[in-house]
Design an enzyme around this catalytic site. Structure first.
Site: not given
Ligand SMILES: Cc1ncc(COP(=O)(O)O)c(C=O)c1O
Lengths: 124, 407
Positions: B123, B199, B202, B225, B365
């Protein structure tokens, strides 16, 4: 919402008008909608201050591509110094759909318009 | 069935909603999950009856808020198997957590020519901070590739991780759904004495994770999430790693003493948490964790696997539809991204929306991943403990309808 996908929109998506490049165009610009990846590249042939031909290449959703087809047709015959006067509503009018409640789709519909704006700027 | 979904659905007020006159089928939990009433009420209750700042006043309300805030730290610690509370840093989300790791650890220890390793499926939130760090430090960014199943290419990983300083990998991909072999990657990273950052945005919502088993040095995830409120996030870090880190911000809350000449800072975890925190969001996250624990993470995992297996089977019946990522449901979290021949993801999402089905379309993203896959955009349906097979059927019917409109 159902009206969003009227037959003529789908038809233009599958068989776009004015699709292709113009070699050595007098005016030209490319724009990218970074949120969805839609792309439009606009080419314009100018003769004696008038648009003789407008073409585009691009990819994206049906709304952005149909809008580009309709808009390039609309541009033909327009005077260069009139381009500034074209409004967003003119473009939306060509599509004959109400996108006022769909800000994200509005962006798709107006991508070609924004490309034109960029094209005018680059020319100046 | 491993859990009582009818009962669970009643806990989520929004699931009774209608969208465009149709019952809502919410298939976008990977973007943000819905919240059970207990979480919503927790936030309301705090503001209505208990609102006070934490770690400040001596008055009763502040003392209570401080205590309850600290309790959530313990809940998070237990939820992920951390050693102690100092290892749990509250942030506003995954993105902030990763930036804290990048600024607090990366800026301090990465030097010119060092290697920072990510994967192509990251992401943007776990890609851009590292790319930026590499740019600032003139370090080298290495990107681990995927194989044709959409899984990490482990032999490429082995190569790229050689002599790495930082290895930052997602627990599960938000596009491919792939659950990565964190233990294997972690082992490779630690053999090189690299910092191993996960990270977990998910992964944490749907799997029981034990940070000590994965042996990660840091783990980032978001409350929103996993049934919690927006504005709640976590950076877990091993105590010895966090001890060496600098804060992301300076100012209140992280202070021991301030004089006009010099300031000294608090101990962990406060040292890395600057300013008044999002108290209500943290409290809501605590309630969300209680809720998940009550259902049981194992049950959630099992249920999600049944759902995604069924969904993949139904989706693969659709001609012209191509699912991205591994086919085996054991290797994915419960989301499926796909392309449909002749219908752009935006159009598909709009037509599904008309039928009350909420999905995500675009690049999610993950632009480097989409470029790698050679697709401009995709449509993603993601499932959580409150979704049903009937909703997967609705999705399939909706896709068929879109195909008809575009035929
Ligand atoms: C794999 C992953 N990393 C990072 C994020 C970013 O999370 P946040 O927008 O809550 O900071 C997301 C969510 O969109 C994600 O799916």
């Amino acid at each position: 919402m159902e009206e969003l996908y009227q037959e003529f929109i789908i038809e233009l998506y599958k068989n776009p008008l004015n699709f292709g490049k113009i070699e050595r165009p007098e005016m030209h610009a490319q724009l990218h909608n970074t949120t969805c990846g839609d792309q439009i590249e606009l080419f314009v042939r100018v003769n004696e201050g008038k648009i003789e031909q407008a073409k585009f290449i691009g990819k994206g959703c049906a709304i952005s591509q149909a809008s580009a087809s309709l808009f390039t047709s609309y541009l033909k015959g327009k005077k260069i110094n009139e381009l500034e006067k074209i409004t967003k509503d003119d473009v939306l009018g060509l599509l004959k759909i109400d996108l006022s409640k769909n800000p994200s789709r509005m962006k798709c519909a107006l991508l070609v318009f924004d490309t034109m704006k960029k094209m005018i700027k680059t020319k100046e | 069935m491993s859990l009582d979904v009818d009962k669970i659905r009643k806990d989520f007020p929004i699931l009774q909603a209608e969208i465009n006159g149709k019952p809502l089928a919410y298939l976008d939990s990977a973007a943000t999950s819905q919240k059970p009433l207990v979480v919503i009420e927790r936030i309301f209750d705090f503001y209505a009856r208990h609102n006070a700042n934490v770690a400040r006043g001596l008055h009763k309300l502040s003392e209570q808020a401080t205590l309850e805030y600290a309790e959530v730290r313990t809940k998070v610690k237990e939820f992920i198997g951390a050693e102690n509370q100092k290892e749990v840093i509250f942030t506003r989300g995954t993105t902030e957590s990763i930036n804290l790791a990048m600024r607090g650890w990366g800026e301090k220890f990465v030097k010119k020519g060092d290697k920072i390793v990510v994967s192509i499926m990251e992401h943007h939130s776990n890609f851009v901070p590292w790319q930026e760090l590499a740019r600032r430090k003139r370090a080298k960014l290495e990107v681990i590739d995927i194989d044709e199943n959409g899984e990490l290419n482990l032999s490429d990983a082995q190569k790229k991780i050689k002599a790495a300083k930082i290895v930052a990998i997602s627990g599960a991909s938000n596009v491919l759904g792939t659950v990565n072999d964190l233990r294997a990657i972690g082992k490779m990273a630690h053999e090189q004495d690299a910092l191993f950052v996960v990270d977990g945005a998910q992964l944490i919502p749907s799997r029981k994770i034990d940070v000590r088993k994965i042996d990660c040095d840091m783990l980032a995830f978001s409350g929103h999430k996993m049934l919690g409120p927006f504005g709640s996030g976590i950076l877990y870090g091993k105590e010895e790693t966090l001890e060496k880190m600098d804060p992301l911000m300076y100012g209140s809350e992280m202070i021991r003493e301030v004089t006009i000449h010099k300031s000294t800072y608090a101990e962990l975890p406060e040292r890395l948490e600057t300013g008044t925190p999002e108290v209500s969001a943290v409290l809501g996250l605590g309630t969300a964790i209680d809720y998940l624990n009550k259902i049981g993470m194992k049950n959630i995992e099992k249920y999600e696997q049944e759902l995604i297996k069924y969904t993949m089977m139904r989706l693969s019946e659709i001609k012209g539809l191509k699912i991205l990522g591994p086919y085996n449901e054991n290797k994915r979290v419960s989301l499926a991204s796909f392309t449909l021949e002749g219908v752009h993801p935006h159009d598909l999402a709009a037509i599904l929306d008309e039928q009350g089905i909420a999905v995500r379309s675009g690049h999610h993203c993950a632009m480097p991943l989409h470029a790698r896959l050679g697709v401009d955009a995709s449509t993603r349906a993601s499932f959580y403990l409150y979704n049903t097979k009937e909703e997967a059927d609705k999705l399939v019917d909706g896709i068929e309808k879109a195909k008809k409109i575009f035929s």
